[in-house]
Design a protein around this motif. Structure first.
Motif, PDB file in Angstrom:
ATOM      1  N   TYR A  12       0.841  -1.200   0.000  1.00  0.00           N
ATOM      2  CA  TYR A  12       0.000   0.000   0.000  1.00  0.00           C
ATOM      3  C   TYR A  12       0.876   1.250   0.000  1.00  0.00           C
ATOM      4  O   TYR A  12       1.846   1.348   0.740  1.00  0.00           O
ATOM      5  CB  TYR A  12      -0.899   0.010   1.237  1.00  0.00           C
ATOM      6  N   ARG A  13       0.475   2.207  -0.851  1.00  0.00           N
ATOM      7  CA  ARG A  13       1.179   3.486  -0.919  1.00  0.00           C
ATOM      8  C   ARG A  13       0.168   4.598  -0.720  1.00  0.00           C
ATOM      9  O   ARG A  13      -0.857   4.656  -1.396  1.00  0.00           O
ATOM     10  CB  ARG A  13       1.884   3.659  -2.273  1.00  0.00           C
ATOM     11  N   PRO A  14       0.435   5.502   0.199  1.00  0.00           N
ATOM     12  CA  PRO A  14      -0.498   6.632   0.410  1.00  0.00           C
ATOM     13  C   PRO A  14      -0.577   7.494  -0.839  1.00  0.00           C
ATOM     14  O   PRO A  14       0.350   7.515  -1.663  1.00  0.00           O
ATOM     15  CB  PRO A  14       0.117   7.384   1.594  1.00  0.00           C
ATOM     16  N   PRO A  15      -1.671   8.220  -1.026  1.00  0.00           N
ATOM     17  CA  PRO A  15      -1.860   9.009  -2.253  1.00  0.00           C
ATOM     18  C   PRO A  15      -0.718   9.971  -2.549  1.00  0.00           C
ATOM     19  O   PRO A  15      -0.373  10.181  -3.708  1.00  0.00           O
ATOM     20  CB  PRO A  15      -3.170   9.757  -1.979  1.00  0.00           C
ATOM     21  N   ALA A  16      -0.104  10.534  -1.525  1.00  0.00           N
ATOM     22  CA  ALA A  16       0.952  11.524  -1.751  1.00  0.00           C
ATOM     23  C   ALA A  16       2.203  10.914  -2.373  1.00  0.00           C
ATOM     24  O   ALA A  16       3.031  11.624  -2.939  1.00  0.00           O
ATOM     25  CB  ALA A  16       1.307  12.209  -0.431  1.00  0.00           C
ATOM     26  N   LEU A  17       2.370   9.581  -2.276  1.00  0.00           N
ATOM     27  CA  LEU A  17       3.581   8.931  -2.771  1.00  0.00           C
ATOM     28  C   LEU A  17       3.349   8.122  -4.045  1.00  0.00           C
ATOM     29  O   LEU A  17       4.280   7.520  -4.568  1.00  0.00           O
ATOM     30  CB  LEU A  17       4.164   8.003  -1.692  1.00  0.00           C
ATOM     31  N   ARG A  18       2.110   8.105  -4.549  1.00  0.00           N
ATOM     32  CA  ARG A  18       1.799   7.196  -5.647  1.00  0.00           C
ATOM     33  C   ARG A  18       2.415   7.615  -6.971  1.00  0.00           C
ATOM     34  O   ARG A  18       2.603   6.790  -7.849  1.00  0.00           O
ATOM     35  CB  ARG A  18       0.278   7.064  -5.785  1.00  0.00           C
ATOM     36  N   ASN A  19       2.714   8.868  -7.152  1.00  0.00           N
ATOM     37  CA  ASN A  19       3.317   9.339  -8.404  1.00  0.00           C
ATOM     38  C   ASN A  19       4.818   9.532  -8.285  1.00  0.00           C
ATOM     39  O   ASN A  19       5.442  10.131  -9.155  1.00  0.00           O
ATOM     40  CB  ASN A  19       2.655  10.651  -8.837  1.00  0.00           C
ATOM     41  N   LYS A  20       5.382   9.048  -7.206  1.00  0.00           N
ATOM     42  CA  LYS A  20       6.810   9.192  -6.990  1.00  0.00           C
ATOM     43  C   LYS A  20       7.497   7.840  -7.167  1.00  0.00           C
ATOM     44  O   LYS A  20       6.854   6.787  -7.085  1.00  0.00           O
ATOM     45  CB  LYS A  20       7.076   9.747  -5.585  1.00  0.00           C
ATOM     46  N   PRO A  21       8.813   7.872  -7.417  1.00  0.00           N
ATOM     47  CA  PRO A  21       9.533   6.594  -7.608  1.00  0.00           C
ATOM     48  C   PRO A  21       9.427   5.686  -6.390  1.00  0.00           C
ATOM     49  O   PRO A  21       9.383   6.156  -5.245  1.00  0.00           O
ATOM     50  CB  PRO A  21      10.979   7.041  -7.847  1.00  0.00           C
ATOM     51  N   VAL A  22       9.360   4.374  -6.651  1.00  0.00           N
ATOM     52  CA  VAL A  22       9.259   3.396  -5.576  1.00  0.00           C
ATOM     53  C   VAL A  22      10.643   3.149  -4.993  1.00  0.00           C
ATOM     54  O   VAL A  22      11.604   2.895  -5.723  1.00  0.00           O
ATOM     55  CB  VAL A  22       8.675   2.059  -6.092  1.00  0.00           C
ATOM     56  N   THR A  23      10.742   3.265  -3.698  1.00  0.00           N
ATOM     57  CA  THR A  23      11.997   2.962  -3.005  1.00  0.00           C
ATOM     58  C   THR A  23      11.812   1.668  -2.245  1.00  0.00           C
ATOM     59  O   THR A  23      10.937   1.546  -1.397  1.00  0.00           O
ATOM     60  CB  THR A  23      12.385   4.094  -2.033  1.00  0.00           C
ATOM     61  N   SER A  24      12.608   0.671  -2.599  1.00  0.00           N
ATOM     62  CA  SER A  24      12.488  -0.641  -1.958  1.00  0.00           C
ATOM     63  C   SER A  24      13.189  -0.627  -0.608  1.00  0.00           C
ATOM     64  O   SER A  24      14.273  -0.066  -0.464  1.00  0.00           O
ATOM     65  CB  SER A  24      13.101  -1.723  -2.841  1.00  0.00           C
ATOM     66  N   SER A  25      12.548  -1.237   0.358  1.00  0.00           N
ATOM     67  CA  SER A  25      13.137  -1.343   1.694  1.00  0.00           C
ATOM     68  C   SER A  25      12.867  -2.740   2.218  1.00  0.00           C
ATOM     69  O   SER A  25      11.742  -3.230   2.149  1.00  0.00           O
ATOM     70  CB  SER A  25      12.544  -0.303   2.645  1.00  0.00           C
ATOM     71  N   LYS A  26      13.900  -3.389   2.704  1.00  0.00           N
ATOM     72  CA  LYS A  26      13.793  -4.749   3.226  1.00  0.00           C
ATOM     73  C   LYS A  26      14.067  -4.754   4.713  1.00  0.00           C
ATOM     74  O   LYS A  26      14.920  -4.015   5.210  1.00  0.00           O
ATOM     75  CB  LYS A  26      14.793  -5.675   2.524  1.00  0.00           C
ATOM     76  N   LEU A  27      13.317  -5.615   5.408  1.00  0.00           N
ATOM     77  CA  LEU A  27      13.577  -5.778   6.836  1.00  0.00           C
ATOM     78  C   LEU A  27      14.869  -6.538   7.068  1.00  0.00           C
ATOM     79  O   LEU A  27      15.506  -6.390   8.102  1.00  0.00           O
ATOM     80  CB  LEU A  27      12.414  -6.534   7.503  1.00  0.00           C
ATOM     81  N   HIS A  28      15.248  -7.354   6.109  1.00  0.00           N
ATOM     82  CA  HIS A  28      16.460  -8.163   6.242  1.00  0.00           C
ATOM     83  C   HIS A  28      16.937  -8.541   4.860  1.00  0.00           C
ATOM     84  O   HIS A  28      16.172  -8.530   3.890  1.00  0.00           O
ATOM     85  CB  HIS A  28      16.178  -9.434   7.056  1.00  0.00           C
ATOM     86  N   GLU A  29      18.184  -8.876   4.764  1.00  0.00           N
ATOM     87  CA  GLU A  29      18.764  -9.341   3.508  1.00  0.00           C
ATOM     88  C   GLU A  29      18.834 -10.868   3.536  1.00  0.00           C
ATOM     89  O   GLU A  29      19.365 -11.452   4.471  1.00  0.00           O
ATOM     90  CB  GLU A  29      20.165  -8.757   3.311  1.00  0.00           C
ATOM     91  N   ASP A  30      18.264 -11.511   2.524  1.00  0.00           N
ATOM     92  CA  ASP A  30      18.311 -12.974   2.449  1.00  0.00           C
ATOM     93  C   ASP A  30      19.733 -13.437   2.130  1.00  0.00           C
ATOM     94  O   ASP A  30      20.416 -12.845   1.290  1.00  0.00           O
ATOM     95  CB  ASP A  30      17.363 -13.484   1.373  1.00  0.00           C
ATOM     96  N   GLU A  31      20.149 -14.493   2.817  1.00  0.00           N
ATOM     97  CA  GLU A  31      21.470 -15.065   2.541  1.00  0.00           C
ATOM     98  C   GLU A  31      21.382 -15.960   1.311  1.00  0.00           C
ATOM     99  O   GLU A  31      20.449 -16.745   1.174  1.00  0.00           O
ATOM    100  CB  GLU A  31      21.956 -15.886   3.743  1.00  0.00           C
ATOM    101  N   PRO A  32      22.338 -15.880   0.395  1.00  0.00           N
ATOM    102  CA  PRO A  32      22.294 -16.717  -0.809  1.00  0.00           C
ATOM    103  C   PRO A  32      22.738 -18.145  -0.502  1.00  0.00           C
ATOM    104  O   PRO A  32      23.436 -18.397   0.482  1.00  0.00           O
ATOM    105  CB  PRO A  32      23.292 -16.020  -1.745  1.00  0.00           C
ATOM    106  N   PRO A  33      22.371 -19.113  -1.354  1.00  0.00           N
ATOM    107  CA  PRO A  33      22.866 -20.488  -1.177  1.00  0.00           C
ATOM    108  C   PRO A  33      24.375 -20.550  -1.380  1.00  0.00           C
ATOM    109  O   PRO A  33      24.953 -19.750  -2.109  1.00  0.00           O
ATOM    110  CB  PRO A  33      22.132 -21.269  -2.278  1.00  0.00           C
ATOM    111  N   GLN A  34      25.011 -21.509  -0.712  1.00  0.00           N
ATOM    112  CA  GLN A  34      26.447 -21.692  -0.901  1.00  0.00           C
ATOM    113  C   GLN A  34      26.824 -23.142  -0.659  1.00  0.00           C
ATOM    114  O   GLN A  34      26.258 -23.811   0.203  1.00  0.00           O
ATOM    115  CB  GLN A  34      27.253 -20.786   0.031  1.00  0.00           C
ATOM    116  N   ASN A  35      27.773 -23.608  -1.458  1.00  0.00           N
ATOM    117  CA  ASN A  35      28.271 -24.971  -1.342  1.00  0.00           C
ATOM    118  C   ASN A  35      29.280 -25.028  -0.204  1.00  0.00           C
ATOM    119  O   ASN A  35      30.257 -24.282  -0.188  1.00  0.00           O
ATOM    120  CB  ASN A  35      28.923 -25.400  -2.659  1.00  0.00           C
ATOM    121  N   MET A  36      29.041 -25.904   0.766  1.00  0.00           N
ATOM    122  CA  MET A  36      29.899 -26.001   1.946  1.00  0.00           C
ATOM    123  C   MET A  36      30.933 -27.104   1.824  1.00  0.00           C
ATOM    124  O   MET A  36      31.746 -27.306   2.725  1.00  0.00           O
ATOM    125  CB  MET A  36      29.049 -26.257   3.196  1.00  0.00           C
TER     126      MET A  36
END
Length: 595
Positions: free
Chosen positions: A447-471
């Protein structure tokens, strides 16, 4: 030759009980006649899939799946649980226990019936529904029950004589090993009065004291355990859990994962991320297992028999893991309170195959052919939008069945087949064609409030997912995967090394600045020395205090509102500097101001 498509699903619900043919037709079976009773809640296939039993609220019926011919019928209207023995010789039934009105013991509620003759071989009193069914070895040479904190063993389905007993302090649970003889037994005894809980492995019938145990693992923090044998019966995984996490870190208690081998080896599996253990599952090849663990987003890691990590799938919204019957494909999924996202992995190459989404699913199961999957939404977990979907593991939905809105579906079961019936096929990465539309949901937008709907979307994450890795250690290197403690020490060492490098960089920068200041004599500050090292040291301390005063002055000049205590501190420090310079060090006033 490849067998016919299995009668894929038995689906009991409020509409009755019916069967659906397996891939590729998915039509209702014409061989099995639909039971329209609205109380078909107890169903069971035999291990080889040749027999099927169900209770419709009036009788318990057994049919041959291929011909749908009725083999046996028992007048047991209140049965709620059914189970076949591994060789189809016995049908076990259980109904709720009720004591007599005068307070005496009620009638036996656990019955064992001979499938061939229909005769009741034995009746027991089994008050609890949990672990109600006796456990058989795969060849039915041994059958075991937990009775009053000890395990009773019967041989060759002779239930009139107890052949052996395993008696410890208080046996809370036990699990028989799969596969051929000799049969092994894993038993769990909870701790009491400060003594630890323990799990012991025995080989039947050698129960003569602690020295006869194949392996023993003791641990604290265990109110209950789950014991998982691998297919070759060489090792057991033990998930020990407490009802309450005393640290307050988790609402669901605290879990630890232990490994016990029949050769006596045991270890605690080090999990790199703190949090609950959602699921642990053995690969059918018996040489590795997968654990899903840690606070959300959860990690998933494959370990070998040395409990060393082999492959880390990173983090994601998942709480379950499912190996295919052949062990060549692994599905990581997030059901229950998660959105139903699935990740399908090629186990040999650890390559992602597909990422389908099965929203609101309460059930997941692999088809015995290792190619197809069923996901279902069943009551009473969810009483709306009941139904099931059959997928190909490449992400295509091949069949979708939705229950009418006023009806419910209680269960979905694949018809089992013995190992080796379906051959292993090469892994596909391209989605197989399907007549149904893609099941990929539209991405939900925030959901985006009306005042922000015509502005660029800025992505924000609560956390960064760790990528897979071969151990796994790289080929040609003898390095072993680091343990949890070693990884911590390595991170500390790297942090110290980085701090030292930053300090060296700062020093080199200061030296270049000082050399530059020496090359510009107009702005240079004369270095004042008294000739006495002690006095020079105190002069250096005075410089630090004056520098702090200068920083406060710069902040005030920049418009920053200083606290009253900061202004007062500046005045007091400056006064102290004057007093100390003039009285203690006997420094001339002009030298002090040069500082």
């Amino acid at each position: 030759p490849c067998p016919r498509a299995p009668l894929a699903l038995a689906a009991p619900g409020s509409e009755g009980l019916f069967m659906v043919n397996g891939p590729p037709s998915f039509t209702e079976s014409a061989v099995f006649q639909r039971d329209s009773g609205r109380n078909c809640k107890a169903v069971a296939f035999s291990k080889d899939g040749s027999l099927f039993a169900w209770c419709n609220g009036e009788k318990v019926n057994i049919v041959n799946v291929t011909s749908a011919g009725l083999l046996r019928s028992f007048d047991l209207p209140k049965v709620v649980c059914l189970e076949f023995s591994p060789k189809n010789n016995i049908l076990a039934t259980w109904q709720a226990y009720s004591a007599a009105k005068d307070g005496t013991a009620g009638a036996p509620n656990l019955q064992l019936y001979d499938v061939k003759t229909g005769k009741c071989l034995k009746s027991f009193i089994q008050k609890k529904m949990q672990n109600w069914c006796p456990c058989w070895a795969d060849d039915e040479s041994i059958c075991a029950r937990n009775v009053n904190n000890e395990v009773h063993f019967f041989e060759n389905n002779n239930f009139n004589t107890i052949a052996n007993k395993l008696h410890l302090q208080k046996v809370n649970d036990f699990v028989l090993s799969p596969g051929a003889q000799p049969t092994k037994v894993a038993v769990y005894v909870p701790g009491s009065k400060g003594a630890p809980s323990f799990v012991r492995l025995y080989q039947y019938p050698n129960f003569g004291g602690p020295q006869s145990a194949l392996a023993n693992k003791s641990f604290f923090k265990a109110d209950k355990v789950t014991m998982l044998w691998n297919k070759k019966a060489t090792a057991v995984l033990v998930i020990a859990s407490t009802d309450v996490d005393k640290t307050g870190a988790s609402y669901y208690g605290e879990q630890t994962l232990h490994y016990i081998a029949t050769n006596g080896e045991s270890a605690i599996v080090q999990l790199p991320k703190n949090g609950p253990i959602y699921d642990v599952v053995w690969n059918p090849n018996s040489v590795e297992f997968c654990a899903v663990y840690g606070f959300m987003p959860a990690k998933a890691t494959v370990f070998n028999l040395k409990c060393d990590p082999v492959f880390d799938f990173g983090t994601g919204p998942r709480n379950a893991a499912y190996y295919s019957p052949h062990g060549h494909i692994l599905v990581l999924a997030g059901f229950g309170n998660l959105r139903g996202q699935m990740e399908v992995w090629d186990v040999k190459n650890y390559k992602l195959i597909s990422k389908p989404v099965a929203s609101d699913s309460t059930y997941f199961a692999w088809c015995p052919d290792g190619e197809h999957i069923v996901t279902a939404t069943c009551a009473p977990r969810l009483r709306v939008s009941n139904g099931y979907k059959i997928w190909h593991y490449t992400g295509s939905v091949l069949h979708n069945y939705e229950v009418p809105s006023n009806e419910e579906m209680w269960q979905v079961s694949w018809q089992p087949f013995l190992d080796g019936v379906f051959p292993v096929k090469a892994v596909k990465y391209q989605a197989v064609p399907s007549e149904l539309p893609s099941a990929e949901p539209k991405p939900a937008q925030a959901y985006r409030p009306p005042a922000l709907r015509n502005k660029p979307v800025t992505s924000s994450k609560l956390h960064e997912d760790e990528p897979p890795q071969n151990m796994k250690p790289q080929s040609g290197s003898s390095e072993k995967p680091l343990s949890k403690t070693a990884l911590k020490n390595q991170k500390k060492h790297e942090a110290k090394k980085a701090a030292k490098q930053e300090a060296k960089a700062d020093c080199s920068q200061e030296s270049t600045q000082s050399s530059a200041s020496q090359n510009t004599p107009r702005s240079a500050v004369p270095v004042v020395t008294s000739g006495d090292p002690e006095i020079d040291k105190k002069i250096k301390n005075l410089k630090k205090k004056l520098k702090a005063i200068e920083q406060l002055k710069e902040q005030a000049a920049a418009g920053k509102q200083l606290e009253k205590n900061q202004v007062l501190l500046r005045f007091v420090q400056f006064t102290c500097v004057l007093c100390q310079g003039l009285q203690d060090l006997k420094i001339p006033l002009y030298i002090l101001f040069c500082l």
